[in-house]
Design a protein around this motif. Structure first.
Motif, mmCIF file in Angstrom:
data_model
loop_
_atom_site.group_PDB
_atom_site.id
_atom_site.type_symbol
_atom_site.label_atom_id
_atom_site.label_comp_id
_atom_site.label_asym_id
_atom_site.label_seq_id
_atom_site.Cartn_x
_atom_site.Cartn_y
_atom_site.Cartn_z
ATOM 1 N N ILE A 1 0.877 -1.174 0.000
ATOM 2 C CA ILE A 1 0.000 0.000 0.000
ATOM 3 C C ILE A 1 0.913 1.223 0.000
ATOM 4 O O ILE A 1 1.483 1.581 1.023
ATOM 5 N N ALA A 2 1.030 1.880 -1.123
ATOM 6 C CA ALA A 2 2.140 2.806 -1.347
ATOM 7 C C ALA A 2 1.945 4.184 -0.751
ATOM 8 O O ALA A 2 2.899 4.954 -0.665
ATOM 9 N N GLU A 3 0.730 4.544 -0.322
ATOM 10 C CA GLU A 3 0.484 5.918 0.119
ATOM 11 C C GLU A 3 -0.183 5.935 1.485
ATOM 12 O O GLU A 3 -1.080 5.134 1.763
ATOM 13 N N TYR A 4 0.251 6.877 2.335
ATOM 14 C CA TYR A 4 -0.347 7.021 3.656
ATOM 15 C C TYR A 4 -0.381 8.498 4.039
ATOM 16 O O TYR A 4 0.281 9.345 3.435
ATOM 17 N N GLU A 5 -1.160 8.781 5.074
ATOM 18 C CA GLU A 5 -1.180 10.108 5.690
ATOM 19 C C GLU A 5 -1.452 9.939 7.174
ATOM 20 O O GLU A 5 -2.231 9.070 7.571
ATOM 21 N N VAL A 6 -0.784 10.753 7.995
ATOM 22 C CA VAL A 6 -1.097 10.838 9.420
ATOM 23 C C VAL A 6 -1.789 12.171 9.643
ATOM 24 O O VAL A 6 -1.221 13.227 9.348
ATOM 25 N N THR A 7 -3.018 12.149 10.127
ATOM 26 C CA THR A 7 -3.812 13.366 10.235
ATOM 27 C C THR A 7 -3.234 14.297 11.291
ATOM 28 O O THR A 7 -2.854 13.861 12.390
ATOM 29 N N ASP A 8 -3.167 15.565 10.945
ATOM 30 C CA ASP A 8 -2.598 16.581 11.832
ATOM 31 C C ASP A 8 -3.687 17.131 12.748
ATOM 32 O O ASP A 8 -4.077 18.294 12.664
ATOM 33 N N ASN A 9 -4.201 16.273 13.636
ATOM 34 C CA ASN A 9 -5.180 16.678 14.636
ATOM 35 C C ASN A 9 -4.992 15.796 15.859
ATOM 36 O O ASN A 9 -4.050 14.982 15.920
ATOM 37 N N CYS A 10 -5.870 15.937 16.842
ATOM 38 C CA CYS A 10 -5.685 15.212 18.096
ATOM 39 C C CYS A 10 -5.832 13.704 17.941
ATOM 40 O O CYS A 10 -5.322 12.939 18.763
ATOM 41 N N ARG A 11 -6.497 13.246 16.889
ATOM 42 C CA ARG A 11 -6.708 11.813 16.712
ATOM 43 C C ARG A 11 -5.487 11.113 16.139
ATOM 44 O O ARG A 11 -5.328 9.905 16.310
#
Length: 466
Positions: A291-301
């Motif tokens: 799975i070549a793409e990811y993101e870590v959300t820039d919020n408290c979660r």
């Protein structure tokens, strides 16, 4: 009927029957004669705790008339699973609440799916102004138990999800000098809907610190992005770790202010086989296969979002030219495998990389007839005495053995133990050119110098075949 598994000394090995299938097998002789005989094919899960790294172990499978009655199972209540480290509850919408028994930390709303429009191309995700973003948090799921025993429990979770069928816009295509140029109207997601069936098999195993997922997506929608989300609530962490070829990289989670930039700051990032967030007590990691793409959300979660599908119709920049690409819409069935793990907060880069390799490289089971073999029942062909060194390849080149890997720790010296006596060994570069000779003592190559983030290749000439 049942099957009993034993080791070389006749001691029982924990096992769990998964399925049985009555069949007829055929044996074809040289001159055309055929023998047939009835057989029962059994699928058995085995707790191979003593399996050595980069090696093998031999077990005996003995048919039994009486089956085994399991007293303790990993799923003792409906929609619940529990082992030594984790307690898992499956909710009505198919998400999970996972309790880490060691720290008492609870992870909520794990494993939901998010969908939004995508009018971009292969280079960039470009949502329409009216994203019409939705998720399965509000969608009921069908949950059924597939396997349940002392070694593993598996549930199947099915979502029948309706999403907008495509992005619609008025297109005016011009051909001034043979090239196709596009003038695009206001793109919006259509009111017409298509079904996306998502079927997930989730497994908890004995002694595991993670949940294993196999997700099958039957996609009939176009122009959209589908992601799976794992909220971690590790708001104290500022960096995430992921792997690249021959490296472990740390990336800041906060998205920089890109006002005035030619392009907005990138939120998704590439990943090779894992993404990890470390807090004070725990590390939440997603190990995946391709799975070549990811993101870590820039919020408290601090949610880890893994991109499963990006479906688009345009092969290039939609503001410059238009060339429809049917295959880029990713229609039909797609299968994804990944693991959500809860590890110690101080887990090292090397341990994360080695865990990713264990998740991605399967253990192969080979069946043989009963015979007196000449090899030991249990053996490793390659052992490294450093947890910070990650082996990525081992192959034969002409008359030599090549071992390649990379070092994730500080500068040090490591040793490599082989499954056979070595005559000579050298440290070489990626082209195979010798850099320095290494000290060999029997099966062990000693004192190999390694630097931080160094790609190390070792060339070995063996005295005998392992």
């Amino acid at each position: 009927m049942s099957v009993r598994i034993e080791d070389a000394e006749g001691r029982p090995v924990e096992s769990q029957m998964l399925s049985q299938e009555d069949n007829t097998l055929y044996t074809y002789l040289k001159y055309g004669n055929v023998f047939r005989f009835p057989a029962t094919r059994c699928r058995v899960a085995v707790h191979a705790a003593d399996l050595p790294e980069n090696g093998y172990m031999s077990l005996k499978a003995i048919p039994c008339v009486n089956g085994t009655r399991y007293i303790h199972k990993l799923s003792m209540c409906d929609n619940e699973m529990e082992n030594e480290f984790l307690k898992v509850n499956i909710l009505w919408n198919g998400t999970f609440t996972v309790l880490d028994k060691k720290t008492g930390r609870e992870f909520r709303n794990l494993h939901y799916f998010e969908d939004c429009g995508d009018k971009g191309g292969p280079l960039v995700f470009d949502p329409p102004f009216e994203r019409m973003q939705s998720s399965t948090l509000s969608c009921p799921a069908a949950v059924s138990l597939i396997y349940n025993g002392p070694l593993m429990a598996t549930y199947c979770i099915v979502h029948e999800w309706k999403v907008p069928a495509a992005i619609e816009a008025e297109l005016k295509i011009h051909v001034p000098h043979g090239s196709e140029w596009i003038e695009q109207g206001r793109p919006v997601r259509s009111r017409r809907e298509e079904s996306v069936e998502i079927k997930t098999y989730v497994t908890l195993k004995k002694g595991a610190r993670g949940l294993e997922f196999k997700t099958v997506v039957d996609n009939h929608a176009r122009d959209h992005r589908l992601r799976v989300i794992f909220p971690t609530d590790l708001e104290e962490t500022e960096y995430c770790r992921t792997d690249a070829p021959f490296d472990i990289v740390r990336r800041r989670i906060a998205v920089p202010d890109s006002t005035g930039w030619y392009e907005a700051a990138a939120r998704p990032w590439p990943s090779h086989s894992f993404v990890a967030l470390s807090g004070k007590e725990v590390t939440a990691a997603v190990f995946h296969k391709g799975i070549a793409e990811y993101e870590v959300t820039d919020n408290c979660r601090r949610a880890i979002a893994m991109t499963l599908l990006r479906c688009f119709s345009n092969a290039g920049n939609p503001t410059e030219f238009h060339e429809y690409q049917e295959l880029a819409e990713c229609q039909g069935e797609h299968t994804f495998e990944y693991v959500f793990s809860i590890l110690d907060g101080d887990v090292t880069d090397g341990e994360l990389a080695r865990q990713a390799l264990r998740k991605n490289i399967p253990v192969y089971a080979l069946q043989a007839t009963g015979h007196q073999g000449s090899r030991p029942w249990r053996r490793s062909f390659l052992e490294v005495d450093s947890e910070e060194f990650v082996v990525t390849a081992c192959y034969c080149e002409e008359s030599a053995l090549i071992i390649r890997g990379y070092h994730t720790g500080e500068a040090s010296r490591i040793s490599v133990k082989l499954g056979a006596k070595a005559a000579e060994a050298w440290k070489v570069n990626l082209e195979g050119i010798e850099k320095c000779a290494l000290h060999v003592e029997g099966e062990v190559i000693e004192g190999i110098p390694v630097k931080p983030r160094e790609i190390v290749s070792i060339k070995v000439k063996l005295e005998e075949r392992p």
